[in-house]
Design an enzyme around this catalytic site. Structure first.
Site, PDB file in Angstrom:
ATOM      1  N   TYR A 147      -0.985   3.844  29.858  1.00  0.00           N
ATOM      2  CA  TYR A 147      -0.184   4.056  28.646  1.00  0.00           C
ATOM      3  C   TYR A 147       1.304   4.000  29.005  1.00  0.00           C
ATOM      4  CZ  TYR A 147       2.165   6.419  24.784  1.00  0.00           C
ATOM      5  OH  TYR A 147       3.032   6.723  23.754  1.00  0.00           O
ATOM      6  N   LYS A 151       4.333   1.310  27.802  1.00  0.00           N
ATOM      7  CA  LYS A 151       5.624   1.649  27.190  1.00  0.00           C
ATOM      8  C   LYS A 151       6.776   1.085  28.017  1.00  0.00           C
ATOM      9  CE  LYS A 151       4.212   3.486  23.485  1.00  0.00           C
ATOM     10  NZ  LYS A 151       4.553   2.900  22.187  1.00  0.00           N
TER      11      LYS A 151
HETATM   12  N1  LIG Z   1       3.747  11.317  18.409  1.00  0.00           N
HETATM   13  C1  LIG Z   1       4.260  11.420  19.607  1.00  0.00           C
HETATM   14  O1  LIG Z   1       4.327  12.526  20.163  1.00  0.00           O
HETATM   15  C2  LIG Z   1       4.795  10.215  20.337  1.00  0.00           C
HETATM   16  C3  LIG Z   1       5.540  10.421  21.504  1.00  0.00           C
HETATM   17  C4  LIG Z   1       6.050   9.319  22.177  1.00  0.00           C
HETATM   18  C5  LIG Z   1       5.855   8.040  21.677  1.00  0.00           C
HETATM   19  N2  LIG Z   1       5.106   7.868  20.548  1.00  0.00           N
HETATM   20  C6  LIG Z   1       4.906   6.498  20.067  1.00  0.00           C
HETATM   21  O2  LIG Z   1       5.273   6.436  18.698  1.00  0.00           O
HETATM   22  C7  LIG Z   1       4.438   5.514  18.011  1.00  0.00           C
HETATM   23  C8  LIG Z   1       3.786   6.193  16.820  1.00  0.00           C
HETATM   24  O3  LIG Z   1       3.032   7.297  17.303  1.00  0.00           O
HETATM   25  P1  LIG Z   1       2.199   8.241  16.350  1.00  0.00           P
HETATM   26  O4  LIG Z   1       2.229   9.597  16.932  1.00  0.00           O
HETATM   27  O5  LIG Z   1       2.622   8.040  14.943  1.00  0.00           O
HETATM   28  O6  LIG Z   1       0.746   7.631  16.606  1.00  0.00           O
HETATM   29  P2  LIG Z   1      -0.467   7.460  15.565  1.00  0.00           P
HETATM   30  O7  LIG Z   1      -1.678   7.151  16.382  1.00  0.00           O
HETATM   31  O8  LIG Z   1      -0.508   8.599  14.615  1.00  0.00           O
HETATM   32  O9  LIG Z   1      -0.013   6.158  14.774  1.00  0.00           O
HETATM   33  C9  LIG Z   1      -0.122   4.875  15.292  1.00  0.00           C
HETATM   34  C10 LIG Z   1      -0.691   3.983  14.206  1.00  0.00           C
HETATM   35  O10 LIG Z   1      -0.829   2.664  14.746  1.00  0.00           O
HETATM   36  C11 LIG Z   1      -2.050   2.142  14.275  1.00  0.00           C
HETATM   37  N3  LIG Z   1      -2.513   1.087  15.167  1.00  0.00           N
HETATM   38  C12 LIG Z   1      -3.025   1.206  16.404  1.00  0.00           C
HETATM   39  N4  LIG Z   1      -3.375   0.006  16.883  1.00  0.00           N
HETATM   40  C13 LIG Z   1      -3.076  -0.897  15.916  1.00  0.00           C
HETATM   41  C14 LIG Z   1      -3.225  -2.289  15.811  1.00  0.00           C
HETATM   42  N5  LIG Z   1      -3.747  -3.019  16.799  1.00  0.00           N
HETATM   43  N6  LIG Z   1      -2.823  -2.896  14.657  1.00  0.00           N
HETATM   44  C15 LIG Z   1      -2.279  -2.171  13.654  1.00  0.00           C
HETATM   45  N7  LIG Z   1      -2.117  -0.838  13.708  1.00  0.00           N
HETATM   46  C16 LIG Z   1      -2.520  -0.209  14.826  1.00  0.00           C
HETATM   47  C17 LIG Z   1      -2.996   3.339  14.239  1.00  0.00           C
HETATM   48  O11 LIG Z   1      -4.098   3.132  13.385  1.00  0.00           O
HETATM   49  C18 LIG Z   1      -2.077   4.428  13.728  1.00  0.00           C
HETATM   50  O12 LIG Z   1      -2.102   4.496  12.317  1.00  0.00           O
HETATM   51  C19 LIG Z   1       3.456   4.969  19.039  1.00  0.00           C
HETATM   52  O13 LIG Z   1       3.969   3.754  19.547  1.00  0.00           O
HETATM   53  C20 LIG Z   1       3.469   6.034  20.122  1.00  0.00           C
HETATM   54  O14 LIG Z   1       3.126   5.491  21.380  1.00  0.00           O
HETATM   55  C21 LIG Z   1       4.581   8.927  19.862  1.00  0.00           C
END
Ligand SMILES: NC(=O)c1ccc[n+]([C@@H]2O[C@H](COP(=O)([O-])OP(=O)(O)OC[C@H]3O[C@@H](n4cnc5c(N)ncnc54)[C@H](O)[C@@H]3O)[C@@H](O)[C@H]2O)c1
Length: 291
Positions: A147, A151
């Protein structure tokens, strides 16, 4: 009036934790949001909602129709969100597909969700620590999971897209992002076991502030493709930062001292380039640390 008023913004991963709040925030600024999601969620309210996959060239091409800006959030957001192969390939193929198509179309600006994990520290299988405090974007990474690798590679893809097509890309290195209630719950755990927050430098960000950072990432004067640490200015631990570092990271060089519960990462870039300051911080007491 926001610079986003009347502009079309593609948001991928729009039904996710950060996506839903970001779409709501962009709607409130008057943007016309195209939401691309691989799940149908009744909570998702956007001008256009497309169900599709960010790995698909045709789905992304359709989603980019008429877009002025791109916010790319879709990902498998944890090493255990799929097999290593699924997590890595979903994330890097999606980011390449979205940025390469957006760049080739001549779109000027994208914001992508990177992560504090682009450093490799939080999920590293070895007991490593941030290399110095305040931790900043120039610190070397040490990657030990797929992961974090995805990133880090997304940040490389951003640089390539900018170099190739001139699309400016703000890569927000989010820390743990969540609702105020969930952040408070996490802080309660950190109070009991403060050392568990060390590898993320006790950072956190309210989901509403993540959406605000996205807004600034789209609108602040900026050119290039750079990662930005973004976090609340305080830690999620109810102890003085200096005491936490004395107790749990005494060997890690400290380049300056920290006041009160000041977060020990360097927020200079996100403050000075994007003008970001968190608006939703945890209201914690400052207790004395007894390790
Ligand atoms: N929430 C956190 O704490 C956090 C921290 C650091 C980075 N991030 C990054 O922020 C972004 C959003 O995170 P989040 O917490 O909202 O995650 P989440 O899993 O709630 O949302 C991600 C969304 O992307 C969709 N998705 C996944 N694969 C897909 C694909 N192939 N095609 C279309 N849609 C797809 C999922 O269905 C989901 O709705 C991500 O890139 C994550 O890596 C999140």
């Amino acid at each position: 009036m926001s610079a986003l008023n009347g502009r079309r913004v593609l948001v991928t991963g729009a039904a996710g934790r950060i996506g839903l709040v970001t779409v709501e925030h962009l709607n409130a600024l008057g943007a016309k949001v195209t939401a691309l999601s691989n799940v149908d969620d009744p909570e998702l309210k956007a001008d256009r909602v497309l169900i599709g996959d960010t790995r698909s060239e045709s789905d992304v091409a359709r989603a980019l129709e008429g877009a002025d800006y791109v916010v790319h959030l879709a990902a498998l957001p944890h090493p255990s969100a799929g097999t290593p192969y699924e997590v890595y390939t979903t994330n890097v193929v999606s980011t390449f597909n979205v940025l390469a198509q957006a760049g080739a179309l001549g779109i000027d600006r994208a914001v992508i969700a990177s992560s504090i994990n682009a450093t490799g520290v939080p999920f590293n299988p070895h007991e490593i620590r941030p290399p110095y405090f305040p931790w900043d974007e120039t610190a070397p990474s040490d990657i030990g999971d797929w992961y974090s690798l995805s990133k880090q590679n997304d940040e490389n893809t951003a640089r390539m897209a900018w170099r190739r097509w001139g699309i400016d890309v703000v890569a927000l290195r989010f820390p743990h992002v969540n609702s105020a209630d969930e952040l408070q719950r996490m802080s309660d755990l950190i109070r009991i076991k403060p050392e568990s927050g060390l590898r993320e430098a006790w950072t956190y960000l309210d989901t509403r502030d993540a959406a605000y950072a996205v807004e600034l990432g789209l609108t602040a004067p900026f050119t290039g493709a750079l990662p930005f640490f973004v976090a609340a200015s305080t830690t999620n631990a109810p102890y003085p930062t200096e005491d936490l570092l004395d107790a749990y990271a005494p060997e890690v060089p400290r380049r300056r001292r920290f006041a009160g519960r000041e977060v020990p990462i360097d927020l200079t870039a996100v403050r000075t380039v994007l003008g970001f300051e968190a608006r939703h911080e945890l209201d914690l007491p400052t207790l004395s640390l007894e390790p």
